[in-house]
Enzyme design. Structure first.
Site: not given
Ligand code: NAD
Length: 487
Positions: A180-183, A234, A256-257, A290, A336, A340, A387, A389
């Site tokens: 399931k890749p990131a959207e 995350s 892995e966060l 990360c 987004e 942020k 974080e 990012f």
């Protein structure tokens, strides 16, 4: 010119299919926010189909399960050849969908991704058990066997590399997978699935279902036929995944966060190396790493000189379209994350930190933010604890090694740390006491498939890469055989 988008459907059982619901979603170019493709949106029904296909492919009599481990290696090695063949195309897709600099994407594919595939693939026929000296008339040994159907959930910040690290390790172990890749970044996973098919993987071994976290992601993490979830993303979502993994069955979990990694600059550091490394360690990929060195602790004796150099480095970064070979600094991934990061910059100012350069949006289109340097940062500020990012370097002052070790460790994260010093003892003391999964001395971001990669505390559960990479996808079994006479 934009790369041709060849794949936009779901990849299930070696077939390209629409979502059962017929739904689709748009995917964007972070450079200007334009739509580059419309992709099938998988949800519960599609994940169920993908898991069923992966389960069939994992049946003990399936082609995949009966295949020699050396043959699994050969198919994955062929996959590496195909990725090498398509380097330019894959790099362009990564650049258009993720905003990664084209130059970085090409380098990463040439030297990192292909090496990762070949290394992980080569582990396929090195999976070995032990013989065990049980007491009595018995001979005992262990078998290491693939876990089963694995759900691999990916973030958007390194779509190709993170796909490779999980998928190739799982396949080398003999598992079957639903990815399931990131959207935000659905395109490269589909292109890689097509190459795995071309390399000769049997149907159902790899399935890719694009979609959102709630829907596709949650169905995968709750699915009773999924034996393992390997997730990168995350901390917030990692916690949800760990709970979901125990809801219906007891899935094995690798997480892995995030991180808030410190980089320490001692008075005796070579500043000619430390200053550019510090910039590279936070501003590469616009800070969307990360392991970004987002807290820079500088000893008081070199503080002013370091700050002066850090500001100069940030100012001279060339900001522009990631397709331009001269560009050093591209856009953030989406609106987004853009908002942020700008929010964190405002929070830093409000709490009393000072922006010496950057801090603002660049232009009016896309999601560009200036490389930003904060000084007068204290450990209790939001920008020093959370974080971000994004391209935000927080510089903090310290006096002693004892003090800085304490302050570096005063975080729930534990992904990475670095130190610049010319004193070997200082470096060794720091590397011993840093509560992190990797320490860099007089360097940063040095990684490769041969080195195990993980984190301490809230940054990680489990290890990726290194010789143990396949262990995360294996179960172990002890077999004891009764003997007429001990030998
Ligand atoms: P994210 O947690 O928002 O999303 C990651 C993935 O999880 C996406 O595919 C998303 O759709 C899915 N997801 C979201 N909610 C879900 C749910 N409830 N159930 C199942 N799946 C769900 O992370 P992101 O913004 O894509 O990535 C950035 C984060 O990833 C940062 O924190 C970064 O530090 C971390 N990261 C860590 C590493 C590492 O190796 N430690 C590497 C890269 C990125």
């Amino acid at each position: 010119m934009a790369p041709e988008i060849k794949y936009t459907k779901l990849f299930i059982d070696n077939k390209w299919v629409d979502a059962v619901s017929g739904k689709t979603f748009d995917t964007y170019n972070p450079h200007d926010g334009s739509v580059i493709a419309t992709v099938a949106e998988g949800d519960e029904a599609d994940i169920n189909l993908a898991v069923a296909a992966a389960k069939r492919a994992f049946h003990r009599n399936s082609e995949w399960r009966l295949m020699d481990a050396a043959q699994r290696w050969a198919i994955l090695d062929k996959f590496a050849d195909l990725v090498q063949r398509d380097t330019q195309y894959l790099a362009e897709l990564e650049c258009y969908n993720n905003g990664m600099l084209l130059s970085s994407a090409i380098l990463s594919l040439k030297y990192n991704v292909v090496e990762n595939i070949r290394y992980l693939a080569s582990l396929a026929d090195k999976i070995q058990g032990d013989t065990i000296p049980l007491s009595g008339e018995v001979f005992a040994y262990t078998l290491k066997q693939p876990i089963g159907v694995c759900g691999l959930i990916l973030p958007w910040n390194g779509p190709i590399l993170l796909f490779i690290v999980k998928v190739v390790a799982a396949l080398a172990a003999g598992c079957t997978v639903v990815v399931k890749p990131a959207e935000q970044t659905p395109l490269t996973a589909l292109a890689l699935a097509a190459l795995l098919q071309e390399a000769g993987l049997p149907a159902g071994v790899v399935n890719v279902v694009n979609g959102f976290g709630v829907g596709a992601g949650t169905t995968l993490t709750h699915h009773p036929d999924v034996a393992k979830i390997s997730f990168t993303g995350s901390l917030e979502v990692g916690k949800l995944i760990q709970q979901a993994a125990g809801a219906n069955n007891l899935k094995r979990v690798t997480l892995e966060l995030g991180g808030k990694s410190p980089l320490v600059i001692m008075d005796d550091a070579d500043l000619n190396a430390a200053i550019p490394y510090a910039a590279y360690s936070i501003f590469s990929h616009q800070g969307q790493m990360c392991i970004a060195a987002s807290r820079v602790y500088v000893q008081s004796g070199v503080y002013d000189k370091f700050v002066q150099g850090a500001v100069a480095m940030a100012k001279k970064r060339v900001i522009g379209n990631p397709t331009d070979p001269a560009t050093e600094h591209g856009p953030q991934i989406d609106a987004e994350m853009f908002n942020k990061v700008l929010g964190y910059i405002e929070a830093g100012k409000k709490e009393g930190a000072k922006v010496l350069t950057g801090g603002k949006r660049v232009g009016n289109t896309g999601y560009y933010i200036e490389p930003t340097v904060f000084v007068d940062v204290t450990d209790d500020m939001k920008i020093a604890k959370e974080e971000i990012f994004g391209p935000v370097q927080c510089i903090l002052k310290f006096d002693t090694l004892e003090e800085v070790i304490e302050r570096c460790n005063n975080t729930n994260y534990g992904l990475a740390a670095g130190i610049f010093t010319s004193n070997l003892n200082t470096a060794l003391q720091f590397s011993k006491h840093a509560e992190v999964g990797k320490v860099w001395i007089n360097t940063y971001l040095m990684m490769g498939p041969q080195a195990p990669s993980g984190g301490w505390k809230d940054s990680s559960i489990g290890i990726e890469n290194g010789l143990q990479a396949v262990d995360a996808f294996l179960e172990q079994k002890t077999v004891a055989i009764n003997l007429p006479k001990k030998f």
